[in-house]
Structures are given as C-alpha cells and as structure tokens.
Design a protein around this motif. Structure first.
Motif, mmCIF file in Angstrom:
data_model
loop_
_atom_site.group_PDB
_atom_site.id
_atom_site.type_symbol
_atom_site.label_atom_id
_atom_site.label_comp_id
_atom_site.label_asym_id
_atom_site.label_seq_id
_atom_site.Cartn_x
_atom_site.Cartn_y
_atom_site.Cartn_z
ATOM 1 N N LEU A 116 39.999 38.740 46.442
ATOM 2 C CA LEU A 116 40.828 37.877 45.596
ATOM 3 C C LEU A 116 40.958 38.506 44.209
ATOM 4 C CD1 LEU A 116 39.380 34.362 46.537
ATOM 5 C CD2 LEU A 116 41.488 35.422 47.381
ATOM 6 N N PRO A 117 42.044 39.215 43.935
ATOM 7 C CA PRO A 117 42.178 39.904 42.641
ATOM 8 C C PRO A 117 42.401 38.962 41.462
ATOM 9 C CG PRO A 117 44.169 40.179 43.953
ATOM 10 C CD PRO A 117 43.165 39.533 44.856
ATOM 11 N N ASN A 118 42.963 37.775 41.701
ATOM 12 C CA ASN A 118 43.243 36.844 40.597
ATOM 13 C C ASN A 118 42.029 35.977 40.313
ATOM 14 O OD1 ASN A 118 45.891 37.700 40.194
ATOM 15 N ND2 ASN A 118 46.671 36.364 41.809
ATOM 16 N N LYS A 119 41.105 36.523 39.531
ATOM 17 C CA LYS A 119 39.887 35.785 39.200
ATOM 18 C C LYS A 119 40.154 34.868 37.999
ATOM 19 C CE LYS A 119 37.122 38.288 41.953
ATOM 20 N NZ LYS A 119 37.963 39.449 42.313
ATOM 21 N N PRO A 120 39.768 33.608 38.087
ATOM 22 C CA PRO A 120 39.908 32.720 36.925
ATOM 23 C C PRO A 120 38.939 33.131 35.827
ATOM 24 C CG PRO A 120 38.745 31.612 38.707
ATOM 25 C CD PRO A 120 39.221 32.914 39.265
ATOM 26 N N GLU A 121 39.296 32.831 34.590
ATOM 27 C CA GLU A 121 38.442 33.200 33.471
ATOM 28 C C GLU A 121 37.084 32.494 33.557
ATOM 29 O OE1 GLU A 121 36.792 34.985 30.368
ATOM 30 O OE2 GLU A 121 38.616 35.575 31.432
ATOM 31 N N ALA A 122 37.065 31.291 34.104
ATOM 32 C CA ALA A 122 35.797 30.578 34.250
ATOM 33 C C ALA A 122 34.839 31.354 35.151
ATOM 34 C CB ALA A 122 36.042 29.173 34.814
ATOM 35 N N TRP A 123 35.380 32.005 36.179
ATOM 36 C CA TRP A 123 34.542 32.824 37.077
ATOM 37 C C TRP A 123 34.034 34.062 36.350
ATOM 38 C CZ3 TRP A 123 34.431 37.724 39.235
ATOM 39 C CH2 TRP A 123 33.638 37.898 40.368
ATOM 40 N N ASN A 124 34.920 34.712 35.603
ATOM 41 C CA ASN A 124 34.517 35.897 34.849
ATOM 42 C C ASN A 124 33.414 35.565 33.850
ATOM 43 O OD1 ASN A 124 36.365 37.653 36.125
ATOM 44 N ND2 ASN A 124 38.012 37.039 34.736
ATOM 45 N N GLU A 125 33.556 34.432 33.186
ATOM 46 C CA GLU A 125 32.545 34.025 32.206
ATOM 47 C C GLU A 125 31.216 33.717 32.893
ATOM 48 O OE1 GLU A 125 30.516 33.136 28.832
ATOM 49 O OE2 GLU A 125 32.430 34.206 29.054
ATOM 50 N N MET A 126 31.273 33.086 34.049
ATOM 51 C CA MET A 126 30.057 32.798 34.817
ATOM 52 C C MET A 126 29.317 34.087 35.168
ATOM 53 S SD MET A 126 29.860 31.122 38.625
ATOM 54 C CE MET A 126 30.533 32.654 39.345
ATOM 55 N N VAL A 127 30.063 35.088 35.596
ATOM 56 C CA VAL A 127 29.468 36.375 35.957
ATOM 57 C C VAL A 127 28.861 37.053 34.727
ATOM 58 C CG1 VAL A 127 29.983 38.710 36.788
ATOM 59 C CG2 VAL A 127 30.900 36.715 37.995
ATOM 60 N N ARG A 128 29.579 36.987 33.605
ATOM 61 C CA ARG A 128 29.050 37.597 32.378
ATOM 62 C C ARG A 128 27.716 36.951 31.976
ATOM 63 N NH1 ARG A 128 34.691 37.995 30.856
ATOM 64 N NH2 ARG A 128 34.621 35.921 29.879
ATOM 65 N N GLN A 129 27.622 35.661 32.115
ATOM 66 C CA GLN A 129 26.373 34.977 31.768
ATOM 67 C C GLN A 129 25.246 35.385 32.712
ATOM 68 O OE1 GLN A 129 26.996 30.751 31.444
ATOM 69 N NE2 GLN A 129 28.579 30.949 29.877
ATOM 70 N N LEU A 130 25.560 35.531 33.986
ATOM 71 C CA LEU A 130 24.548 35.961 34.953
ATOM 72 C C LEU A 130 24.069 37.381 34.652
ATOM 73 C CD1 LEU A 130 26.061 34.594 38.291
ATOM 74 C CD2 LEU A 130 23.889 33.880 37.270
ATOM 75 N N GLU A 131 24.986 38.230 34.188
ATOM 76 C CA GLU A 131 24.629 39.608 33.878
ATOM 77 C C GLU A 131 23.630 39.704 32.728
ATOM 78 O OE1 GLU A 131 28.603 42.072 35.337
ATOM 79 O OE2 GLU A 131 28.581 41.146 33.342
ATOM 80 N N GLN A 132 23.510 38.645 31.955
ATOM 81 C CA GLN A 132 22.570 38.629 30.836
ATOM 82 C C GLN A 132 21.195 38.089 31.234
ATOM 83 O OE1 GLN A 132 24.451 36.464 27.634
ATOM 84 N NE2 GLN A 132 26.308 37.701 27.731
ATOM 85 N N GLN A 133 21.066 37.683 32.497
ATOM 86 C CA GLN A 133 19.807 37.109 32.966
ATOM 87 C C GLN A 133 19.064 38.103 33.865
ATOM 88 O OE1 GLN A 133 22.096 33.001 33.885
ATOM 89 N NE2 GLN A 133 19.941 32.925 34.412
#
Length: 223
Positions: free
Chosen positions: A198-215
């Motif tokens: 699914l290439p059209n990722k919502p920004e909410a999903w991108n932000e969720m992933v960014r937060q996980l990357e910090q954990q």
C-alpha cells in the motif's frame, strides 16, 4: 472438514471465500477481487479455507517471515457457528507455521495480528455471524495467547486511498507465554514490510512508525 490452500484466483473456492469476506468484514478491510491474483500466487502468503462438501465455511490468511521468524495472521473467518471451525483453522494454521519455522531451523518466535477493539468502535456488524462478533473474537484470541502491544495503532486502508483505519490493536502472540515485551525494531521492520503493498500511507501511520523508531521495547499487555 478439509484444509484447502488457495493459490490461484481461478480456484472455484476463492470466489466463495471472497463472498464470505464481503459478508463479514467492513468494505475497507476487503481487497478488491482482481487484486488478489498476485497475493494468491505469492508463495509467502498462505490462504486456506475450511471446506465442507464444496462449500467454504471458514478461511484464514497468514504469512511467515523467515528473516524475522515471526508470522502474521491476516484474517480468520468463521462462517457458521457450532461446527468447531475456529479451532480447526487455528490448529491447522499452527501446525503449518511450526513446520515452516522448523524448516527454517528455528522455533517460531510468535505471531502478529490486528484485532478489532469493540470498546473503541461499537458498530461492527460482521454480517450478523455471531462467532465473528468482535467481543467474542477478542476473548478467543486472548485465550489463544495474543497480547496487546502498548501503543495507539492505525493502519492504512486496504482501499489504498491514504486513509488511516483505527479501532484495532496490533497484537502479538509470543511462543513464550511469559514474554512481557517485544522489540520495537521488530515491530517497525514488520509493519514496513507488511504494508509495502500500500504506497499511500496516511500521515498518522507514518507518525506512529516514527514514534516506534524512537523506542527500544514495547510492552505486551493483556488483551
């Protein structure tokens, strides 16, 4: 009851399975018919139906990632009550995944699943099929050993329209039932791989992933 793998869109049981999916799942959760051709032919995606006298009474889709040594349960459908379909599918799936892990020289680490949270969204109907009621399914999956990952989860709509779908938890069933946390890096790597389609990722999903990357770790909580 037969455990039959579907690996081509022209399998006559696939049409029956897709119709069953449309009966029990919300429209945004069901991939359009023709788009199934490639996934069904992908050897890494395992689609099986419970078949009785030529009729599809249940189905499950899952996949095993050799490099992660984890599985993902995409969906499980129980089309009729009182026939032991859910247990049959769960047992057959577990046998298959254990065999895949052994062939990979490992013991299965665990299995992801997206699980509806009816306490967030209370209007899921699921075609009126009582075994698919989200309250029932949540308790059954808890009994199987699934635990909720401790973060607010969204996923991209399968309509590939860039919309974020909420009302679900990302869960994990560890092979070691005493396990209390999961590596955040594994979750991120898994989600990026799983949603490549699914290439059209919502920004909410991108932000969720960014937060996980910090954990470092994410707690596994009771479901």
């Amino acid at each position: 009851m037969n455990y039959h793998r579907i690996s081509h869109i022209d399998d006559p049981l696939f049409k029956k399975m897709h119709e069953l999916m449309q009966e029990v799942f919300p429209p945004e959760e069901v991939l359009e018919y023709s788009l199934w051709k490639e996934p069904l032919e992908d050897p890494g995606i395992r689609v099986f139906v419970a078949e009785v006298n030529g009729e599809v009474v249940g189905a499950t889709e899952y996949r095993y990632y050799e490099d992660f040594n984890v599985a993902m349960t995409d969906f499980t459908i129980i089309g009729r009550p009182g026939q032991g379909i859910g247990r049959f599918l769960a047992q057959q799936r577990q046998k298959d995944l254990n065999a895949l892990a052994i062939a990979n020289g490992k013991v299965l680490y665990g299995m992801f699943a997206e699980i509806y949270d009816p306490y967030q969204v209370d209007h899921y109907e699921f075609g009126g099929v009582k075994p698919m009621d989200p309250y029932v399914r949540r308790e059954v999956l808890s009994h199987l050993g699934y635990k909720r990952l401790d973060f607010r989860y969204v996923h991209p709509s399968w309509n590939n329209d860039g919309e974020a779908v909420s009302g679900l938890d990302l869960c994990f069933m560890p092979s070691d039932e005493e396990q209390a946390e999961l590596e955040a890096g594994l979750i991120v790597a898994f989600l990026k791989r799983y949603y490549t389609v699914l290439p059209n990722k919502p920004e909410a999903w991108n932000e969720m992933v960014r937060q996980l990357e910090q954990q470092d770790k994410v707690a596994l909580l009771p479901l």
